[in-house]
Design a protein around this motif. Sequence first.
Motif, PDB file in Angstrom:
ATOM      1  N   PHE A 188      41.967  24.341  22.485  1.00  0.00           N
ATOM      2  CA  PHE A 188      42.372  24.955  20.982  1.00  0.00           C
ATOM      3  C   PHE A 188      41.442  25.062  20.074  1.00  0.00           C
ATOM      4  N   THR A 189      41.583  25.876  19.075  1.00  0.00           N
ATOM      5  CA  THR A 189      40.560  25.847  18.082  1.00  0.00           C
ATOM      6  C   THR A 189      41.240  25.549  16.816  1.00  0.00           C
ATOM      7  N   ALA A 190      40.688  24.735  15.926  1.00  0.00           N
ATOM      8  CA  ALA A 190      41.299  24.408  14.710  1.00  0.00           C
ATOM      9  C   ALA A 190      40.265  25.149  13.537  1.00  0.00           C
ATOM     10  N   GLU A 191      41.096  25.129  12.571  1.00  0.00           N
ATOM     11  CA  GLU A 191      40.434  25.763  11.322  1.00  0.00           C
ATOM     12  C   GLU A 191      40.780  24.754  10.209  1.00  0.00           C
ATOM     13  N   ASP A 192      39.722  24.778   9.357  1.00  0.00           N
ATOM     14  CA  ASP A 192      40.121  23.639   8.238  1.00  0.00           C
ATOM     15  C   ASP A 192      41.229  23.942   7.573  1.00  0.00           C
ATOM     16  N   GLU A 193      42.051  22.990   7.147  1.00  0.00           N
ATOM     17  CA  GLU A 193      43.122  23.247   6.088  1.00  0.00           C
ATOM     18  C   GLU A 193      42.878  23.930   5.081  1.00  0.00           C
ATOM     19  N   LYS A 194      43.800  24.959   4.875  1.00  0.00           N
ATOM     20  CA  LYS A 194      43.584  25.879   3.383  1.00  0.00           C
ATOM     21  C   LYS A 194      44.899  25.979   2.572  1.00  0.00           C
ATOM     22  N   VAL A 195      44.874  26.298   1.497  1.00  0.00           N
ATOM     23  CA  VAL A 195      46.013  26.819   0.926  1.00  0.00           C
ATOM     24  C   VAL A 195      46.316  27.963   1.302  1.00  0.00           C
ATOM     25  N   ALA A 196      47.575  28.422   1.815  1.00  0.00           N
ATOM     26  CA  ALA A 196      48.158  29.642   2.243  1.00  0.00           C
ATOM     27  C   ALA A 196      49.378  29.963   1.282  1.00  0.00           C
ATOM     28  N   LYS A 197      49.997  29.381   0.680  1.00  0.00           N
ATOM     29  CA  LYS A 197      50.911  29.749  -0.467  1.00  0.00           C
ATOM     30  C   LYS A 197      51.083  28.827  -1.441  1.00  0.00           C
ATOM     31  N   ILE A 198      51.508  29.341  -2.499  1.00  0.00           N
ATOM     32  CA  ILE A 198      51.845  28.677  -3.910  1.00  0.00           C
ATOM     33  C   ILE A 198      53.104  29.249  -4.315  1.00  0.00           C
ATOM     34  N   GLU A 199      54.244  28.547  -4.665  1.00  0.00           N
ATOM     35  CA  GLU A 199      55.423  28.859  -4.986  1.00  0.00           C
ATOM     36  C   GLU A 199      56.061  28.032  -5.942  1.00  0.00           C
ATOM     37  N   PHE A 200      56.638  28.843  -7.071  1.00  0.00           N
ATOM     38  CA  PHE A 200      57.230  28.009  -8.120  1.00  0.00           C
ATOM     39  C   PHE A 200      58.725  27.423  -7.378  1.00  0.00           C
ATOM     40  N   THR A 201      59.213  26.420  -7.753  1.00  0.00           N
ATOM     41  CA  THR A 201      60.363  25.906  -7.188  1.00  0.00           C
ATOM     42  C   THR A 201      61.466  26.608  -7.920  1.00  0.00           C
ATOM     43  N   SER A 202      61.413  26.943  -9.043  1.00  0.00           N
ATOM     44  CA  SER A 202      62.809  27.359 -10.070  1.00  0.00           C
ATOM     45  C   SER A 202      62.408  28.422 -10.804  1.00  0.00           C
ATOM     46  N   ASP A 203      63.151  29.140 -11.478  1.00  0.00           N
ATOM     47  CA  ASP A 203      62.806  30.038 -12.470  1.00  0.00           C
ATOM     48  C   ASP A 203      63.146  29.616 -13.809  1.00  0.00           C
ATOM     49  N   LYS A 204      63.393  28.311 -13.913  1.00  0.00           N
ATOM     50  CA  LYS A 204      63.665  27.681 -15.294  1.00  0.00           C
ATOM     51  C   LYS A 204      62.499  26.788 -15.693  1.00  0.00           C
ATOM     52  N   ALA A 205      62.194  26.938 -17.021  1.00  0.00           N
ATOM     53  CA  ALA A 205      61.397  26.004 -17.726  1.00  0.00           C
ATOM     54  C   ALA A 205      62.220  24.626 -18.390  1.00  0.00           C
ATOM     55  N   VAL A 206      62.472  23.630 -18.118  1.00  0.00           N
ATOM     56  CA  VAL A 206      63.407  22.680 -18.256  1.00  0.00           C
ATOM     57  C   VAL A 206      62.628  21.982 -19.526  1.00  0.00           C
ATOM     58  N   LEU A 207      63.438  22.032 -20.740  1.00  0.00           N
ATOM     59  CA  LEU A 207      62.870  21.405 -21.869  1.00  0.00           C
ATOM     60  C   LEU A 207      62.902  19.787 -21.420  1.00  0.00           C
ATOM     61  N   ILE A 208      61.823  18.874 -21.901  1.00  0.00           N
ATOM     62  CA  ILE A 208      61.881  17.391 -21.750  1.00  0.00           C
ATOM     63  C   ILE A 208      62.582  16.894 -23.056  1.00  0.00           C
ATOM     64  N   ARG A 209      63.385  16.014 -22.722  1.00  0.00           N
ATOM     65  CA  ARG A 209      64.455  15.587 -23.633  1.00  0.00           C
ATOM     66  C   ARG A 209      63.459  14.666 -24.887  1.00  0.00           C
ATOM     67  N   GLY A 210      63.869  14.504 -25.987  1.00  0.00           N
ATOM     68  CA  GLY A 210      63.282  13.704 -26.792  1.00  0.00           C
ATOM     69  C   GLY A 210      61.927  14.287 -27.278  1.00  0.00           C
ATOM     70  N   TYR A 211      61.763  15.707 -27.304  1.00  0.00           N
ATOM     71  CA  TYR A 211      60.531  16.227 -27.790  1.00  0.00           C
ATOM     72  C   TYR A 211      60.618  16.294 -29.288  1.00  0.00           C
ATOM     73  N   ASP A 212      59.474  16.371 -29.975  1.00  0.00           N
ATOM     74  CA  ASP A 212      59.178  16.805 -31.188  1.00  0.00           C
ATOM     75  C   ASP A 212      59.407  18.397 -31.303  1.00  0.00           C
ATOM     76  N   GLU A 213      60.014  18.830 -32.549  1.00  0.00           N
ATOM     77  CA  GLU A 213      60.455  20.228 -32.576  1.00  0.00           C
ATOM     78  C   GLU A 213      59.040  20.926 -32.637  1.00  0.00           C
ATOM     79  N   ASP A 214      58.197  20.308 -33.371  1.00  0.00           N
ATOM     80  CA  ASP A 214      56.797  21.234 -33.424  1.00  0.00           C
ATOM     81  C   ASP A 214      55.940  21.123 -32.289  1.00  0.00           C
ATOM     82  N   ASP A 215      56.509  20.475 -31.362  1.00  0.00           N
ATOM     83  CA  ASP A 215      55.580  20.063 -30.059  1.00  0.00           C
ATOM     84  C   ASP A 215      56.417  19.851 -28.776  1.00  0.00           C
TER      85      ASP A 215
END
Length: 986
Positions: A329-356
């Motif tokens: 068998f022939t192997a090739e070096d491992e490579k990135v084949a796909k990147i995916e985001f696991t959600s369509d939501k940007a979840v606010l981190i609790r306890g944040y400063d309103e200005d940051d």
Amino acid sequence: MKKSLSAILATSMAFSMFASAAFAADATTTLDTEGKFQAMKTAGIFQGYPDGQSHLEANMTRAEFAKALAALLNLTGNATAAASFTDVPANHWAIGEIGALAEKKILEGIGAGKFGPKLNVTLEQVAKIVVTAMGLTPKADATVEGKTSAWATGYVAAAVEAGLIPASADYTKLATRGDLVDASFVVYEKTQTSVKSTKVVDSKNIEVTFTDGGVVKKELTDALQVGVATKVSVEYKGVTYEVEVKLEAITATAKLTGADKLELTFNQAVDTAKAVITVKNANGNTVNQTAAFNADKNVATLEFASSLLEGSYTVSVTGLQEAAITATFTAEDEKVAKIEFTSDKAVLIRGYDEDDATYTVGYKVLNQYGEDVTSDYEDQLTFTVGRGSNSKVSAEDGVLTVPEAGVLNLNDKIAVSVLDVESSTFANTVLTVVSPARVAEISIDKLYNEDGDTLTAGDDAAEYFLIVTAKDQYGNPIKDASYVKDDVVVSVSNQNYASVDYVTDSNTKGDFTTVEIDDVEYVALALAGDEDEDNAVAAGTSKVTIVSTTTGKLASFDVVVKEAVAADSVTFSSPSFAAAGEEFNVPFTAVDQFGNAITSASKLNAAFSNITVGGHELGEGVEFVADYVNNKVNLTVDGLKEGTYVLTAVTKTNKVINQTIKVGEAAVPTVISGIDSDFAKVYAVDATDTLSIADDVIIQDQYGRTLDQTDDSYPGFDWADYTVSITDGGNYVKRDGLTFEGEKKGSQKFTLSLLNADLTTTDKTVKGSAYSLNLKVVEQADIASYEVADLGKILAVPTEAETTYDKDLTVSGVLADGSKVAIPTSYYEVTTTSGNVEFNADDSTIEAFGYADDAFDDGDLTVNVIVAVKNTTQEPITKAVTVSDDAPAPATLALRTQGVATEEGSNVASVAAASVNSDALVKAFAADAVEVTDQYGVVITTSLKSVVYSGFTNDHTITTVEAGDTFNVVAITSNGKSITFKVIVK
């Protein structure tokens, strides 16, 4: 589907070979007579009446039965064969079927040239017809309870036994259409099934599949031979079928299913206990792997120590057949084949400063095999965010965190993209800002201990964790232990047995942490025990409950603490060997009070109140010790003096076990048992060989063990007190010290004996130690032929004084019986096809030196070394030697025992934990463990370019490694040669 007559008759012949009782036993139909009639009517065998009814109560004429039976047997009409019957006119509606049956002697005439087409059929006539059709044999001398004619008794008995007709009080009565349907259906059912396919599982097992879906598995008495077609009989539903099978040679195909996984598929089941699988790269170096077979034993999944490097590989499987089974068998070096985001939501981190404000979103990186490799590649990803400060973006553990320079509102849209530059893999999405994640779902998955131990009384609670899965309102896992802690409360039903760690300022907030299992981090809750007893737990059950404060959902888990392990059923046996002064092992079995075998050294040492023998006791000269290399535990006893002892063991359950142990005298050199095979035993006149006492003389102790003459640690003696004497005899072999020389033709015996300077007698000879060394001298005329060992590759050196890379020229004589003969250099002369390659007769070596700098401009040189034996008619022997000026470089790597490293087997080495608990120590260990040989076959000392280690068991790292762990090492030289091996820590 109907069978041809030839198939029917072949089946009939098979029927006659077994008891017809099998017929009835295997009948499987659940149809009633009407159902059978309809089935055969659909098949075109029976016909109904004009009124559409079957009229099973009516009688059937011989012509009607002939019509149905011929259709049942798929016979071709033969009107000519019916011409002899005077009562069957040429235009009779069943003349073809009557003729066909008569021709096959299945349904013949009634005598006087008549067939009787209008006569009704009796039950005993039906019996004869179907028995004949099925090829069954009438039962001779049979008796039947019902009434039969004399001629019919045997047929009736066979038909009833085979289930063709039912038992009756009177078989001479007319048969109804129902009787004929029942009898015909048995024939119909038995002749509808045929062999669909055959499969050779392995050399002793086959599978036969039938057209009705049934499968028969048969184990053969005699193993199939590769490539030989073999006929095998199998029985199915009372019918014997003969099939032809052929065992093909085992072949295999290899397919990568992951960066470090391979699927090896065989064309048949194999003996997994005998299969030895080796994988080598293009350089011939072995790649370490573990293999697991599927239940069918025809697919092996190989897992490598690390991701395979690009290149070609060969898999070799030995032990299954004479020739190795190979797949590439022939192997090739491992490579990135796909990147995916696991959600369509940007979840606010609790306890944040309103200005940051800060928000997160999950992402996943997949390789070309679809494997999640996020942690391996996230450092090389470039994220771009439509809003916010890209310079502050951070990505870790599959979570993208983005601080936003302004206030974010719920439902705001944010564009996010990611690029892996190396593979040009790109992904993007638009996220919607949503409320902070809170624990909405909670579960307690298991109680975890890195060593897999069962929680028992007295254990340190801090070594056990409850593994928790928490999910937010969006269905995403919450991996931050502090968030889980903030959103739940914890209670324990009975803290007297076991509890959990709590936050100091609240008795309802569990102190959650993270635990790494197989390189994956999990949220966990550590157990707690009695602070006054070193955090020990007590036997009993505590229920731990975790409740989400946001949704009220809860999870409970019973933490069961078992009684401390105590040896309850123990047996000891006499050791197979015990000598004074030497540590020995006592065979044992130990079962705890729960009926489980105790296999942990630490638990065994704690399971006994004491074990004593010869003044030693448990912990002081007697101890259970883990043998991690062989995956077992030994009960070791320190060296005792010679004598008979009683080992007494007292368990924690107060059981007492005694075992008598006999310790023999201290081992001492006792006998010379042989001479190494490399030392010459046959000489030509004037030939010599030198005996090395340390390397060639095999010395054993009184127990038959071969002693190592370089080992000075034997407790019973000192090698300095022993010498070997040689007594001559005869005049055929001359001896000068340890050098033997052929003098004249004949045989001579030398006697080798051990001398012990400590003996109090005048004669220091160890009695019974003598070994007779029989040497033979032949003349040149006795030598049948000559041979020269291969020379290989030689390094060209500036001067002949540099001898490291000289090649030994080994010329041997061969007697007619195949015995090798040592011959003197005077027997032959050596010439070469290059003046820069010379033969040194003083040490019988080939030397290459003094070549001009430009001699190797076109690559390596091939020089022929020609050996001409004097005084013979044998043609000169030519051996090619490759001459090169390439600097010595690593060519092959292999494991060895040296320094802190011990070779334990194929691609396995062991080492003490203290010798590998840092990066520098692992590299030093690898230098000891790996022997590097250059392209000229010379072992060289070279520093390894890199040493990569991975795959630690028990979730340890190089700094926390301990005895019992294993990990993998890949050692790579400066020119890319590598070896992969498993390390067992002891």
